[in-house]
Design an enzyme around this catalytic site. Structure first.
Site, mmCIF file in Angstrom:
data_model
loop_
_atom_site.group_PDB
_atom_site.id
_atom_site.type_symbol
_atom_site.label_atom_id
_atom_site.label_comp_id
_atom_site.label_asym_id
_atom_site.label_seq_id
_atom_site.Cartn_x
_atom_site.Cartn_y
_atom_site.Cartn_z
ATOM 1 N N GLY A 189 29.527 -65.004 29.219
ATOM 2 C CA GLY A 189 30.749 -64.486 28.625
ATOM 3 C C GLY A 189 31.378 -63.483 29.577
ATOM 4 O O GLY A 189 30.731 -62.997 30.504
ATOM 5 N N GLU A 227 30.187 -58.123 25.260
ATOM 6 C CA GLU A 227 31.547 -58.341 25.765
ATOM 7 C C GLU A 227 32.577 -57.534 24.972
ATOM 8 O O GLU A 227 33.544 -57.029 25.546
ATOM 9 C CB GLU A 227 31.888 -59.832 25.734
ATOM 10 C CG GLU A 227 30.960 -60.722 26.544
ATOM 11 C CD GLU A 227 30.795 -60.290 27.992
ATOM 12 O OE1 GLU A 227 31.687 -59.593 28.533
ATOM 13 O OE2 GLU A 227 29.764 -60.627 28.594
ATOM 14 N N ASP A 251 27.335 -45.578 33.365
ATOM 15 C CA ASP A 251 28.562 -45.963 32.659
ATOM 16 C C ASP A 251 29.458 -44.772 32.352
ATOM 17 O O ASP A 251 30.361 -44.867 31.516
ATOM 18 C CB ASP A 251 28.208 -46.705 31.368
ATOM 19 C CG ASP A 251 27.407 -45.838 30.404
ATOM 20 O OD1 ASP A 251 26.994 -44.725 30.788
ATOM 21 O OD2 ASP A 251 27.170 -46.287 29.265
ATOM 22 N N ASP A 299 19.062 -55.901 29.554
ATOM 23 C CA ASP A 299 17.669 -56.009 29.124
ATOM 24 C C ASP A 299 17.552 -56.755 27.796
ATOM 25 O O ASP A 299 18.528 -56.907 27.047
ATOM 26 C CB ASP A 299 17.064 -54.609 29.011
ATOM 27 C CG ASP A 299 16.983 -53.927 30.366
ATOM 28 O OD1 ASP A 299 16.129 -54.320 31.165
ATOM 29 O OD2 ASP A 299 17.808 -53.024 30.628
#
Length: 692
Positions: A189, A227, A251, A299
């Site tokens: 995706g 996603e 992040d 993971d």
């Protein structure tokens, strides 16, 4: 959890590398930035805004409701997933975002205080952009649904099928994904970040086998959770490495410890970065293990978002066009502000095997959208026969030969809809078309008279193979595919023969002539020839001709009409079918990827006339069969090997340049039947292989 499993049919060309690339978001972002450098400033401005907004995030913000539309991009195959599978996908997405997932208790004690619901709910739209009733699901015949990329977003509706991306979260479900700049395996995706909201490409593309957890899915369905995180501003936990503090690494969220690179599995001792306690807003006072539970990792233990990720998602909504998507005005526009309305059905159906013999069964599948019908009425009408059924997905036995028009009317409390497929099902007599040799000049109306049956996979109006009485080598007549129209790119045309009896025919060979031209150099076309000895219940691939083997004339930007010297002769050895084929049937399949018209003429089955055939056939040994992988052995140098699924999708291409070659990575192929095409010089052979 299985979100990160690689699709079993992932094979790359030539020097094949089998590896993992579950999410393609970074790949498509890099490509967009390369194509349009001005987007880099848009991205930077968004990052600055969202980072500032994160610092002032207030708990208790109202729930955001997101209108969703699923676009099922299909070729009437397994990728045309059911409504139930879509509902299951949406269930998983909402459970994960609300932290109602059943495995939330698996979050380790260190991270459990940081875990958070996202206060974002995803709701199927109840009004389309024109204000008409919808169930939030569209279905579009799309030739590029396999090896898909952003092209699927422009496959219909005047070249664009995205609903306004600042009002709806568009999710495209496809057969498979292949990104041009991906060299790391199959993508499950991909999505775009919030600064793209409002652009026609914003949204999520999903592989159908990783959508939901039922139906065609081979996973637990959490790819959509990952996603959707990207769609609301969340990066991978490993995107920026370790850095020197939590604000410029991982992040950019300080309660998700960064990792130095993507990792897989479920290693609870994993600790790849040591800067977890550094930076303004750092959540940790000591170095901690990696948060392998996070949905934005790769993971296998994923079960949580964090409070910091929630803050970042909400800040992304506030600072982009997503603020329009979550507004009360848009809730009214998309119909999610009240009780869902029951829509009148938008009717569609498809026959899996539209050409059969008398007494055989045709499987009809309902693909109606806009709402679930409460009643069905199918009518099957030929020249002298008519019958009906009220079953949604009927198995229909035809006891009389003929050409049948099929009509479906579906109804519910919202109204009714009707779909008519004219001359849709061809039923042959289960008897030979005559005695050998079989000569068919493809004149005297081969289709209309019932000698041949046709099926076309595409939009309404695409006829596939047709009769033409102004072109041809014999009697100025043949059959052709109108492939010159741009809107028919990628559509499949099928032509089925009646039955041939080869029992007393020595060394039978089928010969036929084709003519094809490109419009531009990049155009492609493929012809596949298959045979069946059980009236089409199963088909064996015998021959594949790619573009180079089909082009018979120079490029032609107009409508291609071949001259007498612009035809190519093809031949296929049918030896070995005499004893098993008192009723051998031939199927021609043409798929045009651009290009011009395709013509077929003079289909004949003759006894082999040559004195020596040793130089005109291959003797390829394939073993083991079945097995996990296979080896080919030949007395000739094997130039090319192609691997096809039963529905014609090529999943591997290799150039061995050796007389012995082993396909070592067969464990990455999904279990099932494959066709192995082997080319040695100008000769080719196709063998079946079963993967355990």
């Amino acid at each position: 959890m299985k979100k990160i499993l690689i699709l079993g049919t992932a094979l790359l060309v030539s020097a094949v590398s089998f590896s993992q690339q579950p999410c393609g978001t970074n790949l498509v972002e890099e490509q967009k930035l390369a194509e349009n450098p001005a987007l880099q400033q848009v991205r930077t401005d968004w990052l600055n805004l969202v980072n500032e907004a994160q610092q002032v995030e207030v708990n208790g913000r109202a729930l955001y409701r997101i209108p969703v539309v699923f676009h099922i991009m299909h070729r009437y195959g397994s990728e045309n997933i059911s409504r139930e599978q879509i509902y299951d996908c949406l269930r998983i997405l909402n459970e994960d975002f609300a932290r109602l997932n059943s495995d939330s208790s698996d979050t380790r004690a260190l991270f459990k205080p940081l875990a958070s619901a996202m206060d974002i709910e995803f709701v199927l739209a109840n009004k389309d952009p024109n204000g008409f009733c919808t169930d939030g699901i569209t279905r579009t015949y799309c030739p590029v649904t396999y090896n898909a990329n952003d092209d699927v977003k422009y496959a219909a509706n005047g070249g664009k099928n995205a609903w306004p991306t600042d009002r709806y979260l568009n999710i495209w479900v496809v057969g498979s994904i292949k990104l041009d700049n991906n060299t790391n395996g199959t993508v499950l995706g991909y999505a775009y970040y919030p600064y793209s909201a409002g652009q026609s490409y914003y949204g999520i593309v999903m592989h159908n086998r990783y959508t939901g957890s039922i139906g065609t899915s081979v996973s637990d369905g959490r790819t959509i959770t990952h996603e959707a995180g990207h769609c609301f501003g969340l990066a991978h936990t490993f995107d920026n490495g370790c850095g020197n503090n939590c604000n410029n690494s991982g992040d950019f969220v300080c309660d998700t410890p960064p990792t130095i690179t993507s990792t897989f599995g479920c290693n609870t001792m994993q600790n790849t970065c040591s800067n977890d306690m550094n930076g303004v807003g750092a959540e940790f006072t000591t170095d901690v293990v990696d948060q392998i539970e996070n949905y934005m990792s790769y993971d296998d233990c994923q079960n949580m978002f964090t409070k910091g990720q929630k803050s970042r998602a909400h800040s992304s909504i506030a600072t982009t066009n997503l603020s329009t998507m979550v507004s009360g005005t848009n809730a009214t526009f998309t119909g999610i502000d009240g009780v869902p309305v029951i829509c009148a059905p938008k009717v569609d159906f498809y026959a899996e095997n539209p050409v059969v013999c008398v007494g055989k069964t045709v499987n009809i599948i309902d693909y109606t959208t806009d709402s679930e019908p409460s009643s069905y009425l199918y009518t099957f009408q030929s020249v002298d026969t008519s019958f009906s059924t009220t079953i949604a997905n009927p198995l229909v036995v035809f006891n009389k030969a003929g050409l049948y028009t099929v009509t479906l009317t579906a109804s519910n409390s919202g109204g009714s809809g009707t779909k008519v497929r004219t001359d849709y099902i061809r039923v042959f007599e289960d008897a030979s078309v005559g005695t050998h040799p079989y000569i068919d000049n493809m004149d005297n109306q081969p289709i209309t008279s019932g000698r041949w049956g046709t099926a076309a996979k595409g939009v309404d109006g695409f006829k596939g193979f047709e009769e033409i009485t102004t072109v041809g080598l014999t009697n100025n007549s043949c059959v052709y595919v109108n492939n010159s129209q741009a809107q028919y790119k990628g559509f499949k045309s099928e032509l089925y023969s009646g039955a041939y009896d080869l029992q007393n025919m020595p060394k039978p060979v089928i010969t036929f002539k084709t003519a094809f031209a490109k419009k531009v150099n990049s155009d492609k076309g493929t012809l596949r020839v298959l045979v069946s000895t059980n009236c089409g219940s199963t088909w064996n691939l015998m021959y594949v001709a790619n573009t180079e083997a089909l082009v018979s004339a120079p490029n032609n930007t107009g409508t291609f009409v071949p001259s007498n010297d612009q035809w190519i002769v093809h031949s296929i050895n049918l030896s070995g079918y005499q004893a098993s084929a008192p009723n051998l049937r031939i199927k021609f399949e043409f798929t045009g990827d651009g290009g011009n018209n395709f013509y077929l003429e003079d289909v004949n089955i003759l006894a082999y006339a040559g004195q020596e055939e040793n130089n005109s056939k291959l003797d390829i040994k394939l073993f083991p069969n079945p097995g996990y992988s296979f080896q080919l052995q030949s007395e000739r140098v094997i130039d090319e090997v192609n691997i096809y699924t039963v529905d014609g999708n090529r999943v591997g291409s290799f150039t061995p340049n050796s007389s012995t070659w082993t396909m070592e990575k067969g464990e990455l192929l999904a279990s099932g039947l494959y066709y192995i095409q082997i080319k040695c010089g100008t000769l080719q052979e196709v063998k079946q292989w079963i993967k355990y």
